[in-house]
Scaffold this active site. Sequence first.
Site, PDB file in Angstrom:
ATOM      1  N   ASP A   1       0.810  -1.291  -0.022  1.00 40.24           N
ATOM      2  CA  ASP A   1       0.035  -0.068  -0.049  1.00 40.24           C
ATOM      3  C   ASP A   1       0.695   1.350  -0.189  1.00 40.24           C
ATOM      4  O   ASP A   1       1.922   1.242   0.761  1.00 40.24           O
ATOM      5  CB  ASP A   1      -0.687  -0.181   1.206  1.00 40.24           C
ATOM      6  CG  ASP A   1      -1.694   1.216   1.701  1.00 40.24           C
ATOM      7  OD1 ASP A   1      -2.586   1.434   0.466  1.00 40.24           O
ATOM      8  OD2 ASP A   1      -1.579   1.795   2.470  1.00 40.24           O
TER       9      ASP A   1
ATOM     10  N   GLU B   1       1.878  -0.636  -5.008  1.00 42.91           N
ATOM     11  CA  GLU B   1       0.963   0.750  -5.422  1.00 42.91           C
ATOM     12  C   GLU B   1       1.819   1.616  -5.480  1.00 42.91           C
ATOM     13  O   GLU B   1       2.360   2.138  -4.598  1.00 42.91           O
ATOM     14  CB  GLU B   1       0.180   0.797  -4.124  1.00 42.91           C
ATOM     15  CG  GLU B   1      -0.963   1.948  -4.650  1.00 42.91           C
ATOM     16  CD  GLU B   1      -1.959   2.290  -3.584  1.00 42.91           C
ATOM     17  OE1 GLU B   1      -2.957   2.232  -3.974  1.00 42.91           O
ATOM     18  OE2 GLU B   1      -1.452   2.275  -2.400  1.00 42.91           O
TER      19      GLU B   1
END
Length: 674
Positions: free
Chosen positions: A337, A373
């Site tokens: 993330d 990401e």
Amino acid sequence: MDTYTVNHGQPFPLGASVTDKGVNFAVTSEDATELLLCLFDEQDNEIERLPFIAKERGIWHMEVWGITENQRYGLRAKGPFDPSQQQLFNEHKLLIDPYAKALSEKLVWHADQAALTVEGDPHLTDSAYCVPKSIVKTVAPTSQRPARVKVKPSHRAIYELHVKGFSQQLPIDEALKGTYLGVISDPGIAHLRALGITTIQLMPCFSFANERHLQELNLKNYWGYNPISFFAVETSYAHQDAIAEFQAMVDGLRHAGFEVILDVVYNHTAESELNQSSVCYRGLDNAHYYRHADGEYLNYTGCGNCFDTYHSASIRLVCDSMRYWVEVMGVDGFRFDLGVDMGRTDHDFSPKAPLLQAILQDPILNNSCLVMEPWDIGPDGYQVGQFPRGFLECNDQYRDTIRRFWRGDEGLTPVFATRLMGSRDYFHKGRRSALHSVNYITYHDGYTLNDLVSYHRRHNLANMENNRDGHGDNISQNFGQEGPTDNADIQSKRLNQQLCFIATLLLSQGTPHFLGGDELSHSQQGNNNAYCQDNEITWLSWQESSAQNALQEAISSLMTIRKAYPILAEVYLEDDPLYQHLEPDHIEWLNQFSQPMSEHDWAESERDYLALTLTSADLSNRLWLVFYREDHPLNVPLPSNASTLDVLYQTPGMSIEKDTLVCEYRGVLLAKLV
């Protein structure tokens, strides 16, 4: 000190490790002047407070005889209190061991966890009553763990799964709903197998906490992107034993033939802003664990703090955590993330950042599936295509282009073709394969596929932020009516659009990613930021419908085709030095007359038809891919040198009549030319 015998012990391994005579404790805190080990009984009464007696290279350590497995404990750190220098040592605050493998309970925010008052003074209330206790826990790999499933890169297809959302409404035993074990129930496994996907991407399973504002609104953090521990397993998804059941879930998925990757959050923690919780990293070494400059926190995550992944202690912590989840808990890789934080040095991003290089040189981690990401909200926070080889990257450029194309936006022909071919403007030839591009239409943070074709505007009132949260531009369309409808024509158009999206995704160069539930036509009622909705908005519905059957059949069929024809995932381009050792494949782009695309064709702003042929280097296969986005009928002749063809896949509006492709309305077709 009269009750327990203490000796120096060892600085490694970090955390609490059971020894022949007791437990060795090792904790990093460079600036603390004293570190205390607090022991608790089963009722959470503090029964002893022992000062660490050794420190080297910033690591406090000692061995305590007379204590055993399952001992509850916490830490207290003494040192300078100077917020302007990011030093917040406060011995009144009980702290979680960053390496704890288990916690006594879920962290719940409380004002007494703060290290400083509103006025900036030390907060003097003891926080032990409202902070989970770390638990001494020896965790070993399961004895009968299935071997890792070796997924061929060109076959990989990722399915994003929320443990609770996936299993909460499955037709299974009530006790298993919403749990790790529920995921591997017979219905759960049967569903996943039927899709043909290869890789399960679990949404966060680190122990996480609710944000203060959600707690005040009586809402919950549902997604889990707010960790307090990088080792402890989230207990709310467990029936009884979170560690054993997580391991059983991973083993069960492996046994069923799946690769398993875990969505991890190493960019921030649940301690949030400086004046909120001091329950772990902040109290142990705030100045080193969190990014700051000029006396202020750097909030590159939008979550109140930003983990300093440039510091050696943090690099070690992240790598130790990753190895634990691979070697002990059994996962096969990670999705990171807001991964740009992991690639920042002092402040700026670099593909040569120490943490990224540490991961890639590690023989265990380097052999895992790594999905990044590639952005955060800090300066130069958008880095798609810039990570070193070894990391796959989520490609939002693909998402936006494909959405715009099927919505009918103008001037997209060249960029649409670029996305189909693996986004070579970002994943450059000679450097990285198109498989590094993780292509997706939907992700957890946004509309579901059903909502993408059913809503023009976000509907996030349930989040209690006056509909201000979530993306404002979703590149969506509702086909004439907002939300659910009984209009059969609109329903048909919406289903067809979803089928076009799925077909485009699985016929594009790169690695496809599905949002779990899209194959079930799941709707979040137009909520495009359902992070705080732990209810039927996010729980998948397993009520069978014709739309569900059509979507599942499309995914299953296209996955079978994709595996049979690897050229659909990775074509060997003649002008790509990456494949100079191989015979090249051949691509030809065609217009609606099945003639090669001219410069005029490429420049046509309202072009609705685009096709290409893919011919393998050994000439054994010649595939025809057609994309048509208009709803007016169009007849297209077969490509030259194609006397017959075998249709491999077609959406409802496409058909072959004699030597003509009949496009009744928008759709996708894949055929093998002979």
